[in-house]
Motif scaffolding. Structure first.
Motif, mmCIF file in Angstrom:
data_model
loop_
_atom_site.group_PDB
_atom_site.id
_atom_site.type_symbol
_atom_site.label_atom_id
_atom_site.label_comp_id
_atom_site.label_asym_id
_atom_site.label_seq_id
_atom_site.Cartn_x
_atom_site.Cartn_y
_atom_site.Cartn_z
ATOM 1 N N LEU A 408 -2.867 -4.893 -3.125
ATOM 2 C CA LEU A 408 -1.882 -4.145 -2.344
ATOM 3 C C LEU A 408 -2.309 -4.169 -0.878
ATOM 4 C CD1 LEU A 408 -1.226 -1.005 -4.573
ATOM 5 C CD2 LEU A 408 0.257 -2.984 -4.283
ATOM 6 N N ALA A 409 -1.340 -3.991 0.020
ATOM 7 C CA ALA A 409 -1.635 -4.038 1.455
ATOM 8 C C ALA A 409 -1.162 -2.759 2.147
ATOM 9 C CB ALA A 409 -0.969 -5.267 2.093
ATOM 10 N N PRO A 410 -1.862 -1.630 1.943
ATOM 11 C CA PRO A 410 -1.484 -0.382 2.626
ATOM 12 C C PRO A 410 -1.633 -0.515 4.133
ATOM 13 C CG PRO A 410 -3.599 -0.136 1.490
ATOM 14 C CD PRO A 410 -3.032 -1.453 1.065
ATOM 15 N N GLN A 411 -0.756 0.165 4.871
ATOM 16 C CA GLN A 411 -0.672 -0.039 6.312
ATOM 17 C C GLN A 411 -1.611 0.847 7.119
ATOM 18 O OE1 GLN A 411 3.433 0.082 7.587
ATOM 19 N NE2 GLN A 411 4.127 -1.083 5.822
ATOM 20 N N ASN A 412 -2.135 1.913 6.539
ATOM 21 C CA ASN A 412 -3.003 2.813 7.293
ATOM 22 C C ASN A 412 -3.826 3.652 6.311
ATOM 23 O OD1 ASN A 412 -1.227 5.004 6.436
ATOM 24 N ND2 ASN A 412 0.179 4.298 8.036
ATOM 25 N N LEU A 413 -4.662 4.542 6.845
ATOM 26 C CA LEU A 413 -5.539 5.343 5.990
ATOM 27 C C LEU A 413 -4.753 6.286 5.086
ATOM 28 C CD1 LEU A 413 -8.448 6.016 5.220
ATOM 29 C CD2 LEU A 413 -8.445 7.757 7.029
ATOM 30 N N ASP A 414 -3.673 6.874 5.616
ATOM 31 C CA ASP A 414 -2.860 7.769 4.784
ATOM 32 C C ASP A 414 -2.325 7.032 3.561
ATOM 33 O OD1 ASP A 414 -3.270 9.916 6.431
ATOM 34 O OD2 ASP A 414 -1.408 9.656 7.568
ATOM 35 N N ARG A 415 -1.885 5.781 3.774
ATOM 36 C CA ARG A 415 -1.386 4.981 2.651
ATOM 37 C C ARG A 415 -2.516 4.664 1.672
ATOM 38 N NH1 ARG A 415 3.647 2.260 2.815
ATOM 39 N NH2 ARG A 415 5.022 3.413 4.216
ATOM 40 N N CYS A 416 -3.697 4.365 2.195
ATOM 41 C CA CYS A 416 -4.853 4.083 1.337
ATOM 42 C C CYS A 416 -5.164 5.283 0.443
ATOM 43 C CB CYS A 416 -6.074 3.736 2.182
ATOM 44 S SG CYS A 416 -6.010 2.125 3.001
ATOM 45 N N ILE A 417 -5.176 6.469 1.059
ATOM 46 C CA ILE A 417 -5.484 7.689 0.304
ATOM 47 C C ILE A 417 -4.417 7.945 -0.758
ATOM 48 C CG2 ILE A 417 -5.685 10.201 0.492
ATOM 49 C CD1 ILE A 417 -6.939 9.715 3.284
#
Length: 683
Positions: A408-417
């Motif tokens: 997956l390619a989350p766009q920022n830290l919030d997406r990662c979390i």
């Protein structure tokens, strides 16, 4: 009596022989299961982490159904997550209109299976607003204008094909991309289908299908009043679920029909070639299963099911009517099979029908398995699927599917979390064994993304304590990912150490990776010595095999920053709508070695560069996939430019431009070439 028994036994042997052949071509039930289930868990994660403003991606078509036939298309559907179609105004109460664009379906003037779509609330997408046309003081979204606005044509040679943007990658892989609109409700015009489902599918599946609604693809009916404005109702999700409920014999019958269409029916004449399509075959199988015409779907009866489906197709062609499975009033032959083409197609199909099952001898894929039984009626045939494939053969495909659905390619830290929280909740779900190991790989991917995102947030700050904490957390997550990932997941640790200026640590990791990659039992992509692989890890768990003996190529999330030297390529890829860079593992290994050695030992740096150069220039596809040659030549050029060999760098950048633009970095290559010229560094 003995003669009848012999005939019956001979027919069963014939069916069993074709069953075995189809398991080889189409896949065993185990293969089909993990093809579907790895994709299902990947899409489940995607849906759960999706934000309201995201574009949702869903694979459709035969590959999504579990086929891996030669020539199978890669079909994808995309839709705006904050747009929803409703069938009547009362359904608007289910949405918060501040963040949802609502669209009303109006099928009052459209043929069955088609509708007009009225934009009720403004869209934040230019592509939607620009596609609107006024009619009787209402705004309708024109399907033809919508296609023009949304088709990107990112790949060379792409073209408009029906509702899709279609093309071929390197003349081998065909694709269809359809930008569509989603609806959470089942179409009223398909309500009769619900009442038809007495024997198949069961009520649980029916309820699940209804809950998932439908989609609308931008194509109108050519004989309708509003061809350029109408949209076609798509039941792709429902069809996936129906195919998944088939037993393996039914699925193989569907596969045999697809093969028969391609190798026999389409070879009859140029006039009738392509009049029938895979969708007609699937529709026939659906109707036959639901009408319970075949009493028993099993290997010994496989050709009975095939013949019933073929006779139904013949009947449809004779009448010129192929009823859509969900909306029977929608005749799938209406604009294609009529007149002289219909008559000629019927005559050709009838000619095949008169030959009986002997007509299957015209299929090169099936022929020899039929003749073997005809010449040796006492032939013993084993239909035990467990013996049809070796452990290594299953592993090659399983790990390939996991790798293809594990990033997956989350766009920022919030997406990662959010991804990590979602994965934590999914651990308790009733998952299959294939989904568990796929989820394991997805988790490794998110941990890697989170590590680099954390590092990038704190690397240029004066907050030493926060930097130290972030570094500790990042290293821990990368090592954790490597513990339950593949061999190549260790590569992210080496990349991180280089990024953190810990060059010797990075090189110590590359040395470990090189030892693992030198093992005789290594499975690299689909290359493997099956005997040595089985000797090394045969009988062990998939997690152990992944960690000790399996490697694939590297993906870098373009929303983050992994290697500063690839920033230009990352930005170019994002401009060209690529969320990830795909880099051959061995190219990345030599690249990181070169980068680290530049700060320690220039002689060893040159040696790493020479190894990279030999690999990129001379590999025949084993270690450098043809699809990834653009980035491989680019990386070679970057290294050559860093050492001052500018002529060689120019040549490499130019070679990168001649490759298939899979990674979308051609803009970066052009920029690097321009920089070399404008600074007068190249004579």
């Amino acid at each position: 009596m003995d003669f009848s028994r012999n005939v019956e036994t001979g027919f069963q042997h014939l069916c069993e022989s074709v069953f075995v052949r189809l398991c080889q071509i189409v896949g065993t039930s185990v293969q089909v299961a993990f093809r579907r289930e790895t994709k299902e868990i990947y899409e489940m994660v995607q849906r759960r982490v999706a934000e309201n403003e995201d574009v949702i991606e869903m694979q459709s078509g035969s590959i999504r159904e579990g086929f891996r036939l030669e020539g199978s298309d890669f079909d994808y559907m995309y839709w705006y997550n904050d747009h929803r179609v409703i069938w009547d105004m009362s359904q608007s109460e289910y949405y918060y209109t501040e963040n949802k664009t609502l669209i009303l379906s109006d099928s009052s003037e459209s043929p069955p299976g088609f509708t007009l779509l009225e934009l009720l609330t403004p869209s934040r997408y230019r592509q939607v607003q620009s596609a609107c046309v006024p009619k009787n003081y209402r705004l309708f979204i024109s399907s033809s204008l919508f296609r023009q606005q949304t088709q990107k044509h990112d790949y060379p040679g792409s073209r408009e094909h029906g509702p899709c943007e279609s093309g071929e990658v390197l003349g081998r892989l065909e694709y269809d991309f359809a930008q569509c609109l989603a609806c959470d409700f089942w179409p009223p015009s398909a309500s009769s289908w619900i009442n038809r489902c007495h024997s198949w599918p069961d009520r649980r599946v029916v309820d699940d299908i209804i809950r998932n609604g439908c989609h609308f693809v931008p194509i109108g009916n050519p004989i309708g009043l509003h061809e350029h404005e109408e949209w076609r109702i798509s039941f792709s999700v429902a069809e996936h679920k129906l195919v998944n409920t088939m037993n393996h014999c039914q699925f193989l019958t569907y596969g045999l029909l697809k093969i028969f269409l391609k190798e026999v029916i389409d070879k009859q004449s140029a006039e009738t070639n392509k009049l029938l399509c895979s969708y007609h075959m699937k529709t026939a199988v659906f109707w036959v299963i639901q009408q319970n015409v075949v009493p028993l779907w099993c290997p010994q009866n496989l050709l009975v099911g095939f013949w019933v489906c073929f006779k139904l197709l013949l009947k449809w062609v004779y009448k010129g009517v192929c009823p859509n499975f969900f909306i029977p009033q929608n005749n799938l032959f209406l604009t294609k099979i009529h007149g002289s083409a219909q008559r000629n197609l019927f005559l050709q199909l009838h000619g095949l029908y008169e030959k009986g099952l002997v007509c299957l001898l015209q299929s090169p894929s099936i022929r020899s398995y039929i003749t073997d039984v005809l010449y040796n009626p006492r032939l013993s045939i084993c239909t035990n699927e467990g013996r049809m494939k070796s452990e290594c053969e299953y592993d090659v495909e399983l790990f390939s599917e996991i790798d293809g659905n594990g990033s997956l390619a989350p766009q920022n830290l919030d997406r990662c979390i959010k991804c990590l929280q979602t994965l934590e909740l999914m651990i308790g779900l009733p998952l299959t064994q294939y989904q568990v190991v796929t989820l394991q790989k997805i988790t490794a991917s998110i941990l890697q993304n989170t590590s680099f995102t954390l590092h990038n947030m704190y690397k240029n700050t004066d907050l030493n304590k926060q930097m130290y904490i972030a570094d500790r957390m990042a290293c821990h997550m990368l090592k954790l990912a490597a513990k339950f990932g593949f061999i190549f997941d260790m590569m992210y640790i080496a990349i991180y150490y280089y990024k953190a200026l810990r060059y010797r640590d990075g090189l110590s990791i590359t040395e470990i990776i090189k030892v693992k990659l030198a093992q005789p039992g290594l499975m690299y992509n689909r290359y493997v010595d099956s005997e040595r692989y089985t000797e090394a890890v045969g009988g062990q768990s998939w997690s152990t095999k992944m960690r000790q003996a399996v490697a694939h190529d590297i993906t870098l999330n373009n929303y983050g920053c992994y290697i500063d030297e690839l920033t230009t390529e990352k930005e170019s890829a994002l401009q060209n709508k690529r969320s990830e860079l795909f880099i051959p593992l061995f190219v990345m290994l030599h690249f990181v070695e070169f980068l680290c050695y530049r700060h320690i030992d220039t002689t060893l740096a040159q040696a790493a560069l020479e190894e990279l150069q030999v690999l990129v220039r001379h590999d025949q596809g084993q270690y450098v996939s043809i699809l990834y040659r653009d980035i491989s030549w680019e990386i070679l050029g970057i290294c050559q430019q860093m050492t001052g060999n500018l002529q060689a760098a120019l040549f490499s950048y130019q070679k990168s431009l001649t490759q298939y633009p899979w990674n979308g970095i051609h803009t970066a290559s052009q920029m690097r070439i321009q920089d070399l010229h404008t600074t007068d560094m190249v004579e």
